[in-house]
Design a protein around this motif. Structure first.
Motif, PDB file in Angstrom:
ATOM      1  N   ARG B  57       0.956  -1.156  -0.113  1.00 17.78           N
ATOM      2  CA  ARG B  57      -0.041  -0.119  -0.059  1.00 17.78           C
ATOM      3  C   ARG B  57       1.085   1.264  -0.192  1.00 17.78           C
ATOM      4  NH1 ARG B  57      -5.644  -0.986   2.714  1.00 17.78           N
ATOM      5  NH2 ARG B  57      -6.408  -2.545   1.034  1.00 17.78           N
ATOM      6  N   ALA B  58       1.939   1.284   0.601  1.00 19.90           N
ATOM      7  CA  ALA B  58       2.899   2.326   0.670  1.00 19.90           C
ATOM      8  C   ALA B  58       3.609   2.579  -0.583  1.00 19.90           C
ATOM      9  CB  ALA B  58       3.665   2.050   1.768  1.00 19.90           C
ATOM     10  N   ASN B  59       4.184   1.454  -1.259  1.00 19.42           N
ATOM     11  CA  ASN B  59       4.913   1.815  -2.211  1.00 19.42           C
ATOM     12  C   ASN B  59       4.730   1.422  -3.439  1.00 19.42           C
ATOM     13  OD1 ASN B  59       7.689   2.267  -0.730  1.00 19.42           O
ATOM     14  ND2 ASN B  59       6.815   0.612   0.268  1.00 19.42           N
ATOM     15  N   CYS B  60       3.408   0.684  -3.888  1.00 22.19           N
ATOM     16  CA  CYS B  60       2.981   0.038  -5.126  1.00 22.19           C
ATOM     17  C   CYS B  60       1.481   0.386  -5.492  1.00 22.19           C
ATOM     18  CB  CYS B  60       3.197  -1.330  -5.112  1.00 22.19           C
ATOM     19  SG  CYS B  60       4.536  -2.085  -4.345  1.00 22.19           S
ATOM     20  N   ALA B  61       0.680   0.805  -4.433  1.00 19.23           N
ATOM     21  CA  ALA B  61      -0.570   1.138  -4.868  1.00 19.23           C
ATOM     22  C   ALA B  61      -0.874   2.143  -5.498  1.00 19.23           C
ATOM     23  CB  ALA B  61      -1.303   1.100  -3.353  1.00 19.23           C
ATOM     24  N   SER B  62      -0.269   3.330  -5.656  1.00 18.19           N
ATOM     25  CA  SER B  62      -0.437   4.416  -6.530  1.00 18.19           C
ATOM     26  C   SER B  62      -0.475   3.791  -7.761  1.00 18.19           C
ATOM     27  CB  SER B  62       0.673   5.376  -6.241  1.00 18.19           C
ATOM     28  OG  SER B  62       2.074   4.874  -6.700  1.00 18.19           O
ATOM     29  N   CYS B  63       0.178   2.864  -8.440  1.00 16.97           N
ATOM     30  CA  CYS B  63       0.070   2.446  -9.655  1.00 16.97           C
ATOM     31  C   CYS B  63      -1.055   1.037  -9.883  1.00 16.97           C
ATOM     32  CB  CYS B  63       1.415   2.213 -10.260  1.00 16.97           C
ATOM     33  SG  CYS B  63       2.199   3.596 -10.533  1.00 16.97           S
ATOM     34  N   HIS B  64      -0.716   0.178  -8.989  1.00 21.51           N
ATOM     35  CA  HIS B  64      -1.317  -1.006  -8.942  1.00 21.51           C
ATOM     36  C   HIS B  64      -2.821  -1.089  -8.253  1.00 21.51           C
ATOM     37  CE1 HIS B  64       1.885  -3.185 -11.106  1.00 21.51           C
ATOM     38  NE2 HIS B  64       2.637  -2.697 -10.287  1.00 21.51           N
ATOM     39  N   GLY B  65      -3.050  -0.067  -7.605  1.00 28.96           N
ATOM     40  CA  GLY B  65      -4.127  -0.203  -7.139  1.00 28.96           C
ATOM     41  C   GLY B  65      -4.279  -0.451  -5.527  1.00 28.96           C
ATOM     42  N   LEU B  66      -5.172   0.036  -4.616  1.00 26.75           N
ATOM     43  CA  LEU B  66      -5.027  -0.502  -3.179  1.00 26.75           C
ATOM     44  C   LEU B  66      -4.806  -1.996  -3.132  1.00 26.75           C
ATOM     45  CD1 LEU B  66      -7.168   2.545  -1.254  1.00 26.75           C
ATOM     46  CD2 LEU B  66      -4.559   1.863  -1.283  1.00 26.75           C
ATOM     47  N   ASN B  67      -5.878  -2.735  -3.666  1.00 27.88           N
ATOM     48  CA  ASN B  67      -5.778  -4.155  -3.471  1.00 27.88           C
ATOM     49  C   ASN B  67      -5.130  -4.790  -4.539  1.00 27.88           C
ATOM     50  OD1 ASN B  67      -7.121  -4.099  -1.007  1.00 27.88           O
ATOM     51  ND2 ASN B  67      -9.091  -3.078  -2.061  1.00 27.88           N
ATOM     52  N   ALA B  68      -4.123  -4.458  -5.338  1.00 32.19           N
ATOM     53  CA  ALA B  68      -3.487  -4.865  -6.619  1.00 32.19           C
ATOM     54  C   ALA B  68      -4.498  -5.135  -7.512  1.00 32.19           C
ATOM     55  CB  ALA B  68      -2.617  -6.150  -6.045  1.00 32.19           C
ATOM     56  N   GLU B  69      -5.542  -4.375  -7.853  1.00 35.28           N
ATOM     57  CA  GLU B  69      -6.519  -4.633  -8.704  1.00 35.28           C
ATOM     58  C   GLU B  69      -5.924  -3.816 -10.138  1.00 35.28           C
ATOM     59  OE1 GLU B  69      -7.112  -2.425  -6.265  1.00 35.28           O
ATOM     60  OE2 GLU B  69      -8.143  -0.920  -6.883  1.00 35.28           O
TER      61      GLU B  69
END
Lengths: 580, 270
Positions: B57-69
């Motif tokens: 959530r801290a490092n990836c969610a900005s592109c991959h979405g909060l739940n990796a969707e």
């Protein structure tokens, strides 16, 4: 020297009046005549060898470019002979069992296995292979740069047109020879090259498929191509290459060597040193330098790591599959040709997307090169012999044409490496391809124009320098506060070079009808010729004439009188300074 | 100043000016060139899915979405980041472990980076979280990627048939369309090579276990390992890029040396 003579005595009195044989010459005389005399008595070699030894060659570094090519070729011949001792030109199947571990147990052709053996199991084999390959690359590099020198200095003009044509054929044969050698080891890269060649030949309209079957002795790849390429590479092409090379050098010896203009150098002399002893030593030493440098490069820098490519197999192709650099321009042309050029006629595919680059371009480049001296002669109508070279700036249109040609060639060559450029420059291969496609049409005319303008500017600068001397960088202030820069007169030997060339003008067009009002049949050809001549010489900048020089000096005195007033004697004026 | 002015026509003046100009340009560029932003959160020791989730959530969610969707950019079909359910732990380990992710800036292709942002424990936590979303390929065992257990000769054959057309015969890399590229495979760990074949990152196709068996994957790793460990017969490799660099070397260094010698020899009085 003749050792037989007609004897008028009849058979029944044949020995009448015979004298005893001369006594053998003293040991001192024998020593002088010695071995050379013995050879001369039997071959008559003294005269031609003496002619060659006394031949005078002018000194200039650019005259050594051809020498580099010659020595590289000799190095190729010597190292190539070594390689034939172990190379097996056969497509026969074998399983590798040599000392290169990553290929042990891999099935391959005998040609590839023997190339690996040369690289890893024959003493000195790898360095000789690398010398052979580097020398081949340097051979073509030096040959091309030598052609640049000959072209830009006008050395191809009468009486050397034949030698220019021979040189062009040599250049073409050199790259064909190179391609044959590149194809021999039967590694993945060379096999890919042969595969591409087979495809190119197939694109020849109508006869393509027949031609491929003829060359390969059946469908690709077959077993015939390697032995055939081997015969071509070690026998056929080198024989022609060496024969033409001897003719090329023989003509240079027969005609005198050209020289750059300078004081004391005329169309009727050669200023330099004789072959014996000066040039024999210099050129001999240069051979060893060339050999040494190529050996050094070969010892330090890997070339064509065939063990890395692996054995040829028609299914894989490696990224970065390119020909050696001298075939790169043809490969580049293929990469630039758009696919939509292919079309179908009566059910037959015409591969116009391939054959212009693969089959036509290569001979075309060398035909255009070979024809150029005759084109220029037609334009200038100049039938005189030329032994003095031209400075490139003094033939602006020719220099421009040459630079435009080099630009087009270079664009094609770089396009041949577009994938390597893309990854190393971090660019898109598609953008690069479009850049080269557009550049191929836009850049050569642009380069022609820029080169021509640069040449004309340099010529104008030469005129300036003759008329007003060289800028000294010294600023003089007059007592009344004005400034001028002192100009210094050129030394006579420097001035010579600036004024030695001939004035040129476009051919005048003769009237299309003669004095009786009848149309001359040659008028149309003349119009074309006059038009091309205008293209060449319309804006020619001609050297300063003695009258112009005198006028400039006279003009100088006038200004001095006006500017100087009464303290003219103490005052330094630009013109006064220029006469000191 | 006078001494300088007097020497402005010295033969070396142009060369010196050029060097000064190049130096100043280089120095000015170094001073104003943008530096990569350093905004990663402080590393947290994490072992579990939960910790991986918070890292994500801290490092990836900005592109991959909060739940990796996955997330769209809103600009046509372009996506900011793809959904990650089912890519498996192997994909995460490869992308993050080679420094490709997190991507610092949108680009045509995520490039391998030397400075990997996370520790291996954090990468494992991220991988555990992504693997918990849906089943996917797992990180291979040490034994599966051990080059000493593979056959480099057969691996070489497999490499030439399956990999060399993009990555080049010596794994030096090659160009793909529109600025994309197959990266160099030199000095890449066997684990990452294995994961790349298994997950097919970016433009690379997936080489499934039915296509190239795990044993054969290990053979390829063994082949690449011999490339990295062997000395170079014949000298410097010029990048192992084929004849283009050889031709460049011949023109620049070969011809350069010869012309220098020819000028020297031509200037020598006889």
């Amino acid at each position: 020297m003749s050792t037989t003579s007609h004897d008028p005595r009849p058979a029944d009195a044949l020995r009448d009046g015979d004298t005893a044989r001369h006594a053998a010459p003293s040991t001192a005389v024998r020593k002088v005549g010695g071995f050379a005399g013995w050879v001369d008595d039997r071959t008559g070699a003294a005269k031609p060898v003496g002619y060659l030894m006394k031949k005078v060659f002018p000194d200039h570094w650019s005259f050594m470019l051809g020498e580099i090519a010659m020595y590289s070729m000799i190095i190729c011949l010597v190292t190539g002979a070594f390689l034939t001792f172990w190379f097996v030109p056969s497509a026969g199947h074998t399983v590798y069992d040599g000392s290169y571990v990553p290929l042990r147990g891999v099935g391959m052709s005998e040609a590839y296995a023997s190339s690996l053996n040369i690289s890893f199991d024959i003493k000195g084999g790898l360095i000789i292979r690398q010398i052979h390959h580097w020398a081949a690359l340097m051979f073509v590099v030096a040959l091309v740069v030598h052609m640049f020198r000959v072209f830009f200095t006008g050395a191809f003009r009468k009486p050397r047109e034949i030698n220019w044509v021979i040189g062009s054929v040599l250049a073409l044969l050199a790259i064909v020879e190179g391609f044959a050698g590149y194809s021999l080891p039967d590694d993945l890269l060379s096999g890919t090259g042969i595969r591409a060649m087979a495809g190119f030949v197939q694109t020849a309209p109508v006869i393509g498929t027949y031609l491929v079957y003829g060359i390969f002795g059946g469908p690709f790849p077959g077993e015939m191509i390697i032995p055939r390429l081997y015969s071509a590479h070690v026998l056929l092409i080198p024989a022609i290459l060496v024969g033409l090379f001897i003719a090329h050098v023989g003509l240079v010896a027969l005609q005198k060597h050209t020289q750059y203009p300078g004081p004391g150098r005329t169309n009727n002399n050669v200023v330099g040193y004789p072959v014996m002893p000066v040039y024999a030593a210099k050129a001999g030493g240069f051979f060893f330098i060339v050999f040494g440098v190529i050996a050094l490069i070969s010892a330090l820098v890997q070339i064509n790591p065939i063990w890395g490519y692996g054995p040829y197999d028609p299914s894989p192709v490696t990224a970065g599959s390119q020909p050696d650099w001298y075939m790169g321009f043809a490969d580049g042309a293929l990469r630039l040709l758009p696919g939509w050029l292919e079309f179908t006629v009566f059910g037959y595919t015409i591969s116009a997307n391939i054959f212009p680059g693969a089959l036509i371009l290569l001979p075309l480049v060398y035909i255009v090169l070979g024809v150029y001296p005759f084109l220029e002669r037609w334009v200038t109508g100049d039938d005189r012999e030329h032994h003095l070279l031209q400075r490139p700036r003094n033939a602006p249109v020719r220099t421009g044409i040459g630079m435009a040609g080099i630009t087009a060639y270079t664009i094609l060559m770089f396009a041949g490496g577009n994938d390597i450029l893309a990854i190393k420059l971090g660019m898109s291969i598609n953008d690069l391809t479009w850049f080269f496609r557009i550049g191929f049409f836009v850049l050569p005319p642009l380069v022609f124009w820029v080169t021509k303008r640069v040449c004309l500017s340099l010529q104008r600068r030469d005129r300036e320098q003759v008329l007003h001397g060289r800028e000294s960088g010294t600023i003089i202030r007059t007592p009344d506060g004005r400034f001028f820069e002192r100009h210094e007169a050129e030394l006579p030997e420097d001035q010579w070079i600036l004024v030695q060339h001939e004035a040129v003008a476009p051919l005048e067009l003769e009237p299309a009808v003669d004095e009786h009002g009848v149309a001359r049949p040659a008028a149309r050809g003349d119009r074309l010729r006059a038009a091309v001549s205008r293209f060449y010489f319309r804006d020619a900048v001609n050297p300063v004439t003695p009258a112009e020089l005198a006028a400039a000096h006279h003009h100088g005195e006038e200004t001095e009188a006006i500017e100087g007033g009464e303290p003219a004697e103490q005052l330094e004026s630009p013109e006064a300074a220029s006469r000191r | 100043m006078n001494a300088l002015a007097a020497r402005r026509r010295h033969p070396a003046a142009i060369a010196i000016l050029l060097m000064i100009g190049l130096f100043l340009t280089g120095a000015a560029y170094a001073a104003v060139a943008p530096k990569p932003a350093d905004a990663t959160t402080k590393a947290l020791p994490a072992q579990s899915v939960e910790e991986g989730k918070s890292l994500f959530r801290a490092n990836c969610a900005s592109c991959h979405g909060l739940n990796a969707e996955g997330r769209a950019t809103g600009n046509g079909d372009k996506i900011a980041g793809p959904p990650l359910a089912g890519v498996g732990a192997a994909a995460v380990d490869f992308q993050v472990g080679t420094g490709r992710m997190p991507m610092t800036a949108p680009g045509i292709q995520a490039a391998r980076a030397d400075d990997v942002v996370f520790t291996q424990e954090q990468i494992d936590a991220l991988a555990a979280y992504v693997a918990s979303l849906a089943p996917g390929p797992a990180v291979p065992s040490e034994e599966a990627v051990d080059p000493t257990k593979g056959n480099p000769a057969f691996g070489g054959e497999l490499f030439r048939v399956n990999c060399a057309m993009c990555h080049n015969f010596a794994g030096s890399g090659g160009a793909l369309t529109r600025g994309k590229y197959a990266p160099s495979l030199r000095d890449v760990s066997g684990k990452h090579i294995y994961e790349a074949m298994q997950t097919g990152p970016q433009s690379m196709p997936v080489f499934s276990d039915t296509n190239i068996t795990p044993e054969n994957k290990r053979d390829i790793i063994a082949f690449l390992d011999t490339l990295d460990s062997q000395e170079n017969p014949g000298g410097m490799t010029l990048g192992s890029l084929g004849p283009v660099t050889e031709g460049l070397f011949a023109w620049v260094f070969g011809l350069g040396i010869f012309i220098a010698i020819a000028i020297w020899l031509g200037a020598k009085a006889a």
